[in-house]
Structure formats: C-alpha cells, structure tokens
Write a protein that holds these residues in place. Structure first.
Motif, short mmCIF file in Angstrom:
data_model
loop_
_atom_site.label_atom_id
_atom_site.label_comp_id
_atom_site.label_asym_id
_atom_site.label_seq_id
_atom_site.Cartn_x
_atom_site.Cartn_y
_atom_site.Cartn_z
N LEU A 83 5.49 -100.36 44.71
CA LEU A 83 4.94 -99.02 44.98
C LEU A 83 5.96 -98.15 45.71
O LEU A 83 6.15 -96.97 45.38
CB LEU A 83 3.66 -99.14 45.81
CG LEU A 83 2.40 -99.61 45.09
CD1 LEU A 83 1.27 -99.83 46.10
CD2 LEU A 83 1.97 -98.60 44.03
N ALA A 84 6.63 -98.72 46.72
CA ALA A 84 7.56 -97.95 47.54
C ALA A 84 8.77 -97.48 46.74
O ALA A 84 9.31 -96.40 47.00
CB ALA A 84 8.00 -98.78 48.74
N GLN A 85 9.20 -98.27 45.77
CA GLN A 85 10.43 -97.96 45.05
C GLN A 85 10.18 -97.45 43.63
O GLN A 85 11.11 -97.31 42.84
CB GLN A 85 11.32 -99.21 45.00
CG GLN A 85 11.72 -99.72 46.37
CD GLN A 85 12.67 -100.90 46.33
OE1 GLN A 85 13.34 -101.14 45.33
NE2 GLN A 85 12.73 -101.64 47.42
N TYR A 86 8.93 -97.13 43.33
CA TYR A 86 8.56 -96.79 41.95
C TYR A 86 9.31 -95.59 41.41
O TYR A 86 9.73 -95.59 40.25
CB TYR A 86 7.05 -96.55 41.87
CG TYR A 86 6.56 -96.41 40.45
CD1 TYR A 86 6.34 -97.53 39.66
CD2 TYR A 86 6.32 -95.15 39.90
CE1 TYR A 86 5.90 -97.41 38.35
CE2 TYR A 86 5.87 -95.02 38.59
CZ TYR A 86 5.67 -96.16 37.82
OH TYR A 86 5.24 -96.03 36.52
N GLU A 87 9.48 -94.59 42.21
CA GLU A 87 10.10 -93.36 41.71
C GLU A 87 11.57 -93.58 41.35
O GLU A 87 12.10 -92.92 40.45
CB GLU A 87 9.96 -92.25 42.74
CG GLU A 87 8.50 -91.80 42.88
CD GLU A 87 8.28 -90.89 44.09
OE1 GLU A 87 9.28 -90.54 44.75
OE2 GLU A 87 7.12 -90.55 44.36
N ASP A 88 12.25 -94.50 42.04
CA ASP A 88 13.64 -94.79 41.74
C ASP A 88 13.80 -95.93 40.74
O ASP A 88 14.74 -95.91 39.94
CB ASP A 88 14.39 -95.15 43.04
CG ASP A 88 14.45 -93.99 44.02
OD1 ASP A 88 14.58 -92.83 43.56
OD2 ASP A 88 14.36 -94.24 45.23
N GLU A 89 12.91 -96.91 40.81
CA GLU A 89 13.00 -98.07 39.93
C GLU A 89 11.60 -98.55 39.55
O GLU A 89 11.05 -99.48 40.15
CB GLU A 89 13.78 -99.20 40.62
CG GLU A 89 14.00 -100.43 39.76
CD GLU A 89 14.45 -100.09 38.36
OE1 GLU A 89 13.61 -100.14 37.44
OE2 GLU A 89 15.63 -99.75 38.18
N PRO A 90 10.99 -97.91 38.54
CA PRO A 90 9.62 -98.27 38.16
C PRO A 90 9.50 -99.70 37.64
O PRO A 90 8.41 -100.27 37.62
CB PRO A 90 9.27 -97.25 37.08
CG PRO A 90 10.58 -96.77 36.55
CD PRO A 90 11.52 -96.80 37.73
N GLY A 91 10.61 -100.27 37.23
CA GLY A 91 10.58 -101.62 36.68
C GLY A 91 10.09 -102.66 37.66
O GLY A 91 9.52 -103.69 37.25
N PHE A 92 10.30 -102.45 38.97
CA PHE A 92 9.85 -103.43 39.96
C PHE A 92 8.33 -103.60 39.89
O PHE A 92 7.83 -104.73 39.85
CB PHE A 92 10.24 -102.99 41.37
CG PHE A 92 11.70 -103.13 41.69
CD1 PHE A 92 12.49 -104.05 41.03
CD2 PHE A 92 12.30 -102.34 42.67
CE1 PHE A 92 13.84 -104.20 41.31
CE2 PHE A 92 13.64 -102.47 42.97
CZ PHE A 92 14.42 -103.40 42.29
#
Length: 223
Positions: A192-201
C-alpha cells in the motif's frame, strides 16, 4: 447452505480473525471460531469491542455474499461501515459517525488522507472510475483498494471495509478471492505504501494470498 465445516463456515472465521487482527484485535483464531460457532468466548478476558466487532464481521460477510453482484455505491459502503461498527464504544462517541463519512481528519501512518469535507466527492470519483461488476480486472481491483485506503473515508474501520470489498469484487468478476493474512501484513502495508511508485509489490502480495486461499479451500469446490 452455510454448512458447518464447509467453505462458507471456514471463510467466515478466516476473514473475521485476520481482518480484525490486522487492526489490533486481540482475539485468537480459536476464540474467533467459538464466537462464530457457539456465540461464546473462551480463555482470558478480552475487550468487549473485540467480541462485538468480530460478531459484526460475520454479519458483514453474510451481507457481501448476499449482494455480491450489486454495484458498489456510497450508500452500500456506508452500510458496510454501519454493520461493522454498530454496538462498539466508538459508536457512542459524538465525534464518531457510524455508517457515515469521517468528521475528523485522519491519517494512514505518516500520510495525510482526504479531508472530511472532500470525502464524498473523492468516493464518487472512485466509483465513477470503476468498471461495472463482471468487467473489472485483477489490477483494477487492486487499484480500487489502494485508492479507497488513501481516501480513508471513515473515522475507523477503513481497512476492514476495504478488505471485504476486495473479496466482493473478486466474486463479482470471476477472480480467485483471497483473505489478507495477519501473518503477512507487513507485505500488505509495504504494498500500500509503495503502490504509486511500484504497484507490483501489492499485486504480487495479493497473488500470493490468492495462492494461499486456493491451497486452503480448493478441496471444498466441486470441479
């Protein structure tokens, strides 16, 4: 059919236990099971709200199963929150809106969410950008969940409402459903925290939850 020991029964316990536990609930899985099966609580003393919200979670799961194919609306989202929070200590607070959008600003970690006065418009924008039931892709469902959690429309209970909507949208669109597991919540929060930069997580985390769900429940599904 609500068969004891079947897919529905075990889903109820898995969903209620994990979703409440992620948010700080202190009931263990056996206690959750006893509440569902016998309407009693075992073991050491537990907070009343944990018991109330667990029982409410069972009702909420029934609701999304009964109306799984209905398009989401602001009214339906509010009804989910009302079911989850009715009878809790928060529900008696003047500042807490049960079944309505938040009245006081809140945050997710260190991230500011949408202001209370802007929530209605933000939710309507999210819903208008959402495909009709039956045509959403897996990636669109993940994106919806992230946007919903960033809006954080309710004072409390956003994660639990958001995760039950995830399950419902999977059912609506013929996608393998899943339960976000408390044992792997750190991957969920990172996604959730990194979705905008790396949605793949977040997508990969949810795919892993799908695999876990399938392994647990495939034997209950005729094929």
């Amino acid at each position: 059919m609500k068969l004891k020991g079947g897919l529905y029964h075990l889903n109820q316990i898995l969903m209620a236990y994990n979703s409440n536990r992620i948010e700080g609930g202190r009931l263990d899985e056996d206690q959750t099971r006893y509440i569902y099966e016998t309407r009693t609580v075992s073991g050491d003393a537990v907070p009343v709200d944990d018991v109330v919200e667990t029982a409410n979670s069972f009702e909420l799961f029934d609701t999304i199963v009964d109306q799984y194919d209905q398009p989401l609306s602001a009214t339906i989202l509010k009804s989910y929150h009302r079911i989850l929070k009715t009878g809790t200590a928060q529900a008696r607070a003047d500042w807490f809106a049960v079944g309505d959008w938040k009245r006081v600003p809140n945050a997710v970690g260190d991230r500011t969410t949408v202001r209370p006065e802007d929530v209605g418009a933000a939710i309507e924008s999210l819903l208008s950008d959402t495909s009709e039931p039956g045509s959403m892709t897996f990636d669109e469902i993940v994106d919806f969940h992230h946007r919903f959690e960033i809006i954080h429309p309710f004072q409390d209970g956003n994660g639990r409402v958001g995760r039950i909507v995830l399950f419902q949208q999977c059912l609506q669109n013929g996608i393998m459903p899943f339960v976000v597991l408390d044992s792997h919540k750190e991957f969920y929060y990172r996604g959730l925290a990194q979705y905008e930069d790396e949605p793949g997580f977040l997508r990969d985390t949810f795919r892993a939850f799908q695999d876990s769900y399938y392994q647990r429940f495939a034997e209950f599904v005729p094929r």
